[in-house]
Design a protein around this motif. Structure first.
Motif, short mmCIF file in Angstrom:
data_model
loop_
_atom_site.label_atom_id
_atom_site.label_comp_id
_atom_site.label_asym_id
_atom_site.label_seq_id
_atom_site.Cartn_x
_atom_site.Cartn_y
_atom_site.Cartn_z
N GLN A 1 -5.04 1.70 9.75
CA GLN A 1 -6.33 1.78 9.07
C GLN A 1 -7.38 0.92 9.77
O GLN A 1 -8.51 1.36 9.98
N VAL B 1 -4.50 8.11 6.28
CA VAL B 1 -4.92 6.97 7.10
C VAL B 1 -6.31 7.19 7.67
O VAL B 1 -7.14 6.27 7.69
N PHE C 1 -1.07 0.43 6.72
CA PHE C 1 -2.02 -0.47 6.08
C PHE C 1 -1.63 -1.94 6.18
O PHE C 1 -2.27 -2.79 5.58
N ALA D 1 -8.76 6.59 4.82
CA ALA D 1 -8.87 5.18 4.48
C ALA D 1 -9.56 4.38 5.57
O ALA D 1 -10.18 3.36 5.31
N GLY D 2 -9.46 4.85 6.82
CA GLY D 2 -10.07 4.13 7.93
C GLY D 2 -11.56 4.37 8.10
O GLY D 2 -12.23 3.63 8.82
#
Length: 422
Positions: free
Chosen positions: A201, A143, A127, A146-147
């Motif tokens: 991310q 990840v 991040f 979150a991406g």
């Protein structure tokens, strides 16, 4: 001679960044993989096999290939001194030690750029080094979530599932390699190094390309794709069930096919083309009455219902189930479809296309021989060098210290005896 054959790279990555150095090594750079004395943790990263009674990581064998190996204890000042000396001779430096880790060792960008102003320094994290998520846990699943790419790939309201083997940091590693080459291009003009700060991310936005394009092409309601697309679940017959999320995998005669009943101005035309193919083969003639570019409007006017979608799914499933991957590929070329067979490892190993392009290479000999992906592009000039398997722990420590720093046996011997290097 590769494109980067005159350049040196210090690689302090693990499984979260090995690919970046491998890409530079394939272009001819002298990439030195730096490991702890006991070896990189990437040597134990899945997928694993057994070789000579020891765990064998295919990830390490593949992404550490084409590099030289140096083992040094960065936990002691003598080891860090050796590394800093090497950094003065390097053109590129790449690390994935985690937020703030390199800086805590005196190996961050400010420290190394001071002793080598021309150094291109890449850092790969989940991040970034700061911000509210800077210290978050960084599993591949976290990840990806979150991406963004996991959001449309969930089963109803249940949590998203991971995407195959870990891939998030492969995206970041490739971006880091590209970023280093861009920084190098600038360096050829001004002689100055740069910091290439890569957060995995941020790299994953490209994997949501359909959503990214929604606004520029005029799709006012891209959320419709999730509401009226087929579901992600498929029963044994290959037909979709449920209505809440997306189905992109369908059964074909010899495996699976990737196909999305896409809507909107960007992707809807490809769905229209798909039904033209079906119509040309005498299947689903009534499906031509809908224009998938404007399907959201048809739904709003109640001119396309859930029952219509169920019928479309059923006819599509039956049609694809009778086709082979190759037949689908040929139709995709002929009709311009967003539709392709899903290759398994056997398909890839036997691919005549990849064979024609000399994609695979066997590096090493005897027990160290390993066949793996080789050149990832072709060029009209010599560009790639592939000539050695992944290094054993400390395999090239002495020769690298001799070549880069001029350390002779008298200098290296006390370092070995003090367990500074191996």
């Amino acid at each position: 001679m590769g494109l980067l054959s005159s350049y040196r790279v210090l690689d302090l990555t693990d499984e979260r960044g090995l690919l970046a150095g491998r890409m530079l090594a394939d272009l001819g750079a002298d990439v030195v993989q730096v490991e702890p004395l006991a070896g990189s943790r990437a040597r134990h990263a899945a997928p694993l096999s057994d070789r000579d009674g020891q765990p064998y990581s295919y990830l390490w064998a593949t992404f550490a290939a084409n590099k030289r190996g140096l083992a040094v204890d960065l936990g002691c000042e003598a080891g860090r001194h050796v590394l800093r000396q090497l950094a003065t001779q390097a053109d590129f430096f790449v690390e994935s030690l985690g937020p703030g880790a390199a800086a805590s060792l005196g190996l961050g960008w400010p420290e190394l750029s001071e002793i080598n102003p021309a150094l291109v320094y890449a850092t790969i994290t989940a991040f970034g080094h700061d911000g509210p998520k800077g210290g978050y846990a960084e599993s591949d699943l976290i990840v990806w979530a979150a991406g963004g790419p996991l959001e449309p790939n969930r089963d109803g309201t249940r949590p998203p599932l991971r995407i195959s083997v870990p891939q998030a940091f492969l995206n970041a590693s490739a971006d880091a390699a590209g970023g280093m080459l861009l920084a190098h291009h600038a360096r050829t003009r001004d002689g100055r190094g740069q910091l290439v700060d890569v957060a995995a991310q941020a790299c994953l936005g490209l994997n949501t390309l359909g959503r990214v394009l929604a606004d520029p092409v005029g799709d006012a309601h891209p959320e419709w794709a999730a509401l009226i697309s087929p579901t992600a679940r498929t029963d044994q017959s290959g037909s979709g069930t449920g209505t809440s999320s997306q189905l992109k995998k369908w059964r074909c005669k010899d495996g699976l096919v990737e196909f999305h009943l896409a809507i909107g101005q960007a992707a809807g035309p490809f769905t229209n083309n798909f039904f033209r193919w079906m119509h040309a083969e005498g299947a689903g003639p009534d499906l031509l009455r809908w224009d998938w570019r404007i399907l959201p409007e048809l739904v709003e006017r109640e001119e396309f219902t859930e029952q219509d979608m169920q019928e479309v799914r059923a006819v599509t499933a039956a049609f694809l189930a009778a086709k082979t991957k190759n037949e689908i590929l040929q139709a995709a070329i002929a009709y311009k479809l967003l539709c392709i067979g899903v290759s398994d490892t056997r398909d890839l190993a036997d691919s005549p296309q990849l064979a024609e392009r000399d994609f695979y290479v066997t590096l090493g000999s005897g027990r160290r021989a390993q066949t793996m992906p080789g050149r990832w592009a072709t060029a009209s000039i010599p560009a790639f060098e592939l000539h050695r398997p992944a290094p054993q722990v400390g395999e090239h420590t002495d020769e690298v210290l001799a070549e880069w720093l001029g350390y002779d046996g008298q200098v290296r011997e006390p370092l070995h005896e003090g367990r500074v290097i191996a």
